[in-house]
Design a protein around this motif. Structure first.
Motif, mmCIF file in Angstrom:
data_model
loop_
_atom_site.group_PDB
_atom_site.id
_atom_site.type_symbol
_atom_site.label_atom_id
_atom_site.label_comp_id
_atom_site.label_asym_id
_atom_site.label_seq_id
_atom_site.Cartn_x
_atom_site.Cartn_y
_atom_site.Cartn_z
ATOM 1 N N HIS A 48 -11.013 2.770 2.277
ATOM 2 C CA HIS A 48 -12.176 1.995 1.814
ATOM 3 C C HIS A 48 -13.484 2.668 2.209
ATOM 4 O O HIS A 48 -14.460 2.632 1.444
ATOM 5 C CB HIS A 48 -12.099 0.571 2.348
ATOM 6 N N ASN A 70 0.789 -1.229 0.000
ATOM 7 C CA ASN A 70 0.000 0.000 0.000
ATOM 8 C C ASN A 70 0.819 1.276 0.000
ATOM 9 O O ASN A 70 0.410 2.278 -0.555
ATOM 10 C CB ASN A 70 -0.922 -0.005 1.231
ATOM 11 N N ARG A 113 -8.176 -9.897 5.199
ATOM 12 C CA ARG A 113 -9.552 -9.617 4.748
ATOM 13 C C ARG A 113 -10.276 -8.992 5.937
ATOM 14 O O ARG A 113 -10.134 -9.450 7.070
ATOM 15 C CB ARG A 113 -10.247 -10.895 4.292
ATOM 16 N N GLU A 126 -13.929 5.504 -0.254
ATOM 17 C CA GLU A 126 -14.381 5.007 -1.556
ATOM 18 C C GLU A 126 -15.874 4.680 -1.541
ATOM 19 O O GLU A 126 -16.531 4.707 -2.585
ATOM 20 C CB GLU A 126 -13.570 3.774 -1.947
ATOM 21 N N TRP A 182 -19.087 -1.460 3.408
ATOM 22 C CA TRP A 182 -18.284 -0.422 4.043
ATOM 23 C C TRP A 182 -19.153 0.778 4.409
ATOM 24 O O TRP A 182 -18.939 1.409 5.453
ATOM 25 C CB TRP A 182 -17.138 -0.003 3.122
ATOM 26 N N ILE A 235 -5.766 2.419 5.607
ATOM 27 C CA ILE A 235 -6.453 1.511 4.688
ATOM 28 C C ILE A 235 -7.956 1.539 4.937
ATOM 29 O O ILE A 235 -8.765 1.631 3.999
ATOM 30 C CB ILE A 235 -5.900 0.079 4.836
ATOM 31 N N PRO A 240 -15.966 -2.928 -1.397
ATOM 32 C CA PRO A 240 -15.390 -4.157 -1.939
ATOM 33 C C PRO A 240 -14.998 -5.158 -0.857
ATOM 34 O O PRO A 240 -14.935 -4.806 0.312
ATOM 35 C CB PRO A 240 -14.135 -3.641 -2.634
ATOM 36 N N ASP A 241 -14.728 -6.396 -1.307
ATOM 37 C CA ASP A 241 -14.122 -7.407 -0.440
ATOM 38 C C ASP A 241 -12.615 -7.137 -0.466
ATOM 39 O O ASP A 241 -11.879 -7.717 -1.260
ATOM 40 C CB ASP A 241 -14.450 -8.802 -0.966
ATOM 41 N N ALA A 242 -12.162 -6.209 0.395
ATOM 42 C CA ALA A 242 -10.786 -5.712 0.334
ATOM 43 C C ALA A 242 -9.796 -6.735 0.860
ATOM 44 O O ALA A 242 -10.057 -7.405 1.862
ATOM 45 C CB ALA A 242 -10.678 -4.416 1.135
ATOM 46 N N ARG A 243 -8.663 -6.827 0.189
ATOM 47 C CA ARG A 243 -7.595 -7.747 0.599
ATOM 48 C C ARG A 243 -6.257 -7.037 0.489
ATOM 49 O O ARG A 243 -5.987 -6.366 -0.504
ATOM 50 C CB ARG A 243 -7.589 -9.001 -0.280
ATOM 51 N N HIS A 244 -5.433 -7.209 1.523
ATOM 52 C CA HIS A 244 -4.112 -6.579 1.551
ATOM 53 C C HIS A 244 -3.093 -7.575 2.093
ATOM 54 O O HIS A 244 -3.391 -8.341 3.010
ATOM 55 C CB HIS A 244 -4.134 -5.315 2.404
#
Length: 298
Positions: free
Chosen positions: A206, A148, A163, A209, A182, A202, A261-265
């Motif tokens: 989200h 990120n 997640r 957004e 979100w 982060i 979204p289904d955020a992933r980092h």
């Protein structure tokens, strides 16, 4: 010269002769004399002096870069020779962002089982501080986000995919949902990590957004503090699933996936890039790769 360069590194970090001398275990006159001798050897002024430390000169900034390189190489050489004589031993200094602390034993436990003469210290801090500590040779490796924000010149090993879930007490708003968005998360009373944490940045991203703003009524740099407040039923939090799970499942706590979204980092282990690595760091990176493969992180 190596010992003087090590003192210079400490002075550059502490920005105070007294604190640097204390850190080095010498008197302030001894430290000052060592810095002056280093300046005489190099033929340049390294430190701007007045009644107190005023910073490094331009030449001092350049020497600082060389000092990090030279001292790092010298430590690597000493560690290699010790490993050749005694096998792998010594001390590993780790720093980790709060959301990765539960992952640390997944590396340290199998590592120490293989190398029982190695000890660890673990510091909880921010992602930006981890990079500064690596640069200043104050830690050997860190656990942080990989994608990120810029990492600089480091070697990284992916360990796990985060997640995000809404973590809330049973019977509170949204606790009966299979998933939440979100945007919906912004409508509950939140406790979140402090703004200096990358995880918080982060989460803010989200939420932004989704067209909403995070307005937590409680902030902390400790995941334990956040989870303890969630258990009161007065707050909910946004946590990576693996972090929430590490506190143990409770009938009174619900973990609900956040979508849209289904955020992933990706989080992983980082170490200052150098060739060769110290034997300890090389073994640590190897252990991290085993964990990453076990978690199927690409």
């Amino acid at each position: 010269m190596i010992d003087k360069l090590e003192m210079f590194l400490v002075l550059a970090r502490e920005r105070h002769f007294g604190r640097a001398a204390l850190e080095c275990g010498v008197t302030q006159p001894t430290l000052s004399a060592a810095i002056r001798q280093l300046e005489e050897q190099l033929g340049v002024m390294l430190v701007s002096r007045g009644s107190r430390f005023q910073g490094l000169t331009p030449e001092g900034q350049r020497v600082l870069e060389w000092a990090r390189r030279i001292v790092g190489d010298a430590r690597t050489m000493r560690e290699e020779m010790r490993a050749a004589r005694k096998g792998l031993s010594g001390h590993i200094r780790l720093a980790a962002i709060p959301t990765t602390l539960a992952m640390v034993p997944m590396i340290t436990a199998p590592f120490q089982e293989k190398h029982p003469d190695v000890t660890f210290s673990v510091l909880s801090t921010t992602s930006l501080q981890i990079l500064a500590l690596l640069e200043n040779l104050e830690i050997d490796a860190g656990l942080t986000y990989l994608e990120n924000e810029p990492l600089g010149r480091v070697t990284s090993v992916p360990l796990q995919i985060e997640r995000y879930h809404l973590v809330t007490a049973t019977g509170t708003p949204l606790s009966d949902r299979e998933t939440v968005t979100w945007k919906e998360v912004s409508n509950v009373r939140l406790c979140l990590l402090t703004a200096d944490m990358q995880n918080r940045r982060i989460v803010n991203q989200h939420l932004s957004e989704a067209g909403v703003v995070a307005e937590p009524t409680l902030e902390s740099n400790s995941m334990i503090v956040l989870f303890s407040h969630v258990r009161t039923g007065r707050w909910a939090s946004i946590m990576p699933f693996n972090v929430a799970k590490s506190f143990g499942f409770h009938d009174d706590i619900k973990m609900i996936p956040i979508v849209e979204p289904d955020a992933r980092h990706t989080v992983g282990l980082v170490a200052t890039h150098r060739e060769p690595f110290t034997p300890l760091v090389s073994a640590l990176l190897h252990e991290a790769r085993i964990l990453g493969e076990r978690n199927q992180v690409q």
